[in-house]
Design a protein around this motif. Structure first.
Motif, PDB file in Angstrom:
ATOM      1  N   LEU A  51       1.158   4.303 -23.424  1.00 26.04           N
ATOM      2  CA  LEU A  51       2.412   3.651 -23.801  1.00 26.04           C
ATOM      3  C   LEU A  51       2.866   2.709 -22.687  1.00 26.04           C
ATOM      4  CD1 LEU A  51       4.866   3.306 -25.650  1.00 26.04           C
ATOM      5  CD2 LEU A  51       5.883   5.306 -24.530  1.00 26.04           C
ATOM      6  N   ALA A  52       2.891   3.214 -21.447  1.00 28.14           N
ATOM      7  CA  ALA A  52       3.303   2.385 -20.311  1.00 28.14           C
ATOM      8  C   ALA A  52       2.339   1.214 -20.102  1.00 28.14           C
ATOM      9  CB  ALA A  52       3.381   3.238 -19.054  1.00 28.14           C
ATOM     10  N   MET A  53       1.046   1.497 -20.249  1.00 25.88           N
ATOM     11  CA  MET A  53       0.044   0.444 -20.044  1.00 25.88           C
ATOM     12  C   MET A  53       0.217  -0.688 -21.056  1.00 25.88           C
ATOM     13  SD  MET A  53      -4.120   0.682 -20.242  1.00 25.88           S
ATOM     14  CE  MET A  53      -4.092   0.770 -22.039  1.00 25.88           C
ATOM     15  N   ASN A  54       0.439  -0.343 -22.314  1.00 21.91           N
ATOM     16  CA  ASN A  54       0.588  -1.368 -23.342  1.00 21.91           C
ATOM     17  C   ASN A  54       1.894  -2.138 -23.205  1.00 21.91           C
ATOM     18  OD1 ASN A  54      -1.673  -1.364 -25.522  1.00 21.91           O
ATOM     19  ND2 ASN A  54      -1.356   0.789 -25.058  1.00 21.91           N
ATOM     20  N   ILE A  55       2.946  -1.491 -22.739  1.00 22.05           N
ATOM     21  CA  ILE A  55       4.203  -2.201 -22.475  1.00 22.05           C
ATOM     22  C   ILE A  55       4.009  -3.207 -21.351  1.00 22.05           C
ATOM     23  CG2 ILE A  55       6.546  -1.934 -21.576  1.00 22.05           C
ATOM     24  CD1 ILE A  55       6.735   0.685 -23.127  1.00 22.05           C
ATOM     25  N   LEU A  56       3.297  -2.806 -20.299  1.00 24.16           N
ATOM     26  CA  LEU A  56       3.023  -3.719 -19.191  1.00 24.16           C
ATOM     27  C   LEU A  56       2.178  -4.908 -19.642  1.00 24.16           C
ATOM     28  CD1 LEU A  56       2.327  -1.198 -16.266  1.00 24.16           C
ATOM     29  CD2 LEU A  56       4.328  -2.688 -16.548  1.00 24.16           C
ATOM     30  N   ILE A  57       1.215  -4.647 -20.518  1.00 29.90           N
ATOM     31  CA  ILE A  57       0.376  -5.741 -21.026  1.00 29.90           C
ATOM     32  C   ILE A  57       1.220  -6.729 -21.813  1.00 29.90           C
ATOM     33  CG2 ILE A  57      -1.462  -6.306 -22.664  1.00 29.90           C
ATOM     34  CD1 ILE A  57      -2.866  -3.741 -21.837  1.00 29.90           C
TER      35      ILE A  57
END
Length: 354
Positions: free
Chosen positions: A71-77
């Motif tokens: 979730l955090a990774m995709n938000i950062l992307i």
């Protein structure tokens, strides 16, 4: 995955005109007709894929921690892509205006430029365009599918629909390798061997215990988010039981329709097949009771006792059984009743002389 004509004739009675009206014929081993309780669930599955259902018993806190990472990774992307779009957007707009005849700082006066300068500027602009194109093709699909995937749903819709639970239904769906399958009843075909191999790895009890459902995404298996939401709703509405989704392989065949199998086993002895079946049944039953740790304690006990110097004969196996009984009953599990429920201890690897 239609069977070939030879196999198809083997399962049909050419002299009977009423075969289609009679009760469905059971498919050959190791497959069987799925239980009636799955009739509400199966129509939602794609006939072009193989499915594996099981119950994930990792704690909901652990599942939440695991889910927070993608979730955090995709938000950062998404934030990075938005920043890139904001910074590069005016650059591309000026190029577009220049093409339409509106002169600006991106307009090239080729009459006053050398050929090398023109080539250098074209290469510079093309490299920027190519980099952004690659971001769009290879990076953008990750957050897009995570938040808004449609074909098999998406993780966000799954979590909003299911939440985080101690017992969650996981439905895995085969990836592109399924196109190589062919006739599932032909044990000698490369496609069937690939099916057996991928399923055996996917339902390996040790491997499954090490991973929560979300981490089972790999090159062989996808997670069918829509099916997991549907299955959970059916259980919540008490139209189905949680136990209906215990470790099961689902394969569609034009002759028999949907077929189910607890474990699909390639060529091997009857004893080997029974041993694998017993291990899966053993693990599934303990999981359903919330005593999955006993499965691994049992494995450790049998491995430890059987690795001692000397033969692991009947006397040694009986002593091991006595220790296991005490271990089970210390956790409130009736040892004799438990084994009677899964068909006895006969056939369990390492305990073949009990």
């Amino acid at each position: 995955m239609p069977p070939n004509k030879t196999k198809e004739r083997a399962f049909k009675d050419p002299n009977s005109t009423k075969s289609k009206l009679s009760a469905p014929i059971a498919p050959p081993e190791p497959f069987k007709l799925p239980p009636p309780s799955l009739e509400q669930f199966l129509p939602e599955l794609s006939k072009k894929h193989v499915y594996i259902t099981h119950i994930d018993v990792k704690t909901w806190e652990f599942k939440r921690k695991i889910f927070m990472v993608p979730l955090a990774m995709n938000i950062l992307i998404i934030l990075a892509l938005l920043w890139r779009a904001r910074s590069i957007g005016p650059y591309y707009m000026k190029i577009c205006f220049s093409i339409t005849g509106k002169v600006n700082e991106m307009t090239l006066d080729t009459r006053r430029m050398t050929s090398s300068d023109i080539a250098r500027e074209i290469l510079r602009r093309a490299s920027k365009f190519m980099a952004d194109l690659l971001l769009y093709i290879f990076v953008w699909p990750w957050p897009r599918d995570f938040f808004a995937g449609r074909v098999i749903g998406n993780p966000i819709a799954w979590r909003f629909g299911v939440g985080f639970r101690d017992k969650e239904i996981i439905v895995r769906r085969s990836r592109k390798w399924i196109n190589q399958l062919g006739n599932v009843f032909d044990d000698n075909s490369p496609g069937t061997q690939l099916l057996y191999s991928n399923i055996r790895q996917a339902v390996d009890p040790i491997w499954m215990n090490e991973k929560t459902g979300y981490l089972m995404l790999n090159k062989e298996w996808d997670l069918d988010w829509k099916s997991m939401v549907l299955a959970t709703k059916l259980v919540d509405q008490r139209k189905m039981a949680l136990d209906d989704f215990k470790t099961t392989v689902l394969v569609y065949n034009e002759e028999f329709g949907w077929m189910a199998s607890g474990v699909v086993v390639p060529q091997g002895s009857v004893a080997e097949e029974e041993g694998r079946r017993k291990i899966i049944a053993f693990k599934d039953e303990l999981t359903a009771m919330g005593k999955e740790n006993l499965f691994f304690k049992w494995i450790e006990l049998v491995q430890f006792e059987s690795s001692k110097p000397g033969a692991f004969g009947s006397a040694e196996q009986e002593k091991t059984t006595a220790k296991a009984k005490a271990m089970f009953e210390a956790q409130g599990v009736d040892f004799d009743q438990f084994w009677a429920k899964i068909g006895g201890m006969q056939g369990m690897p390492g305990m073949d002389r009990i």
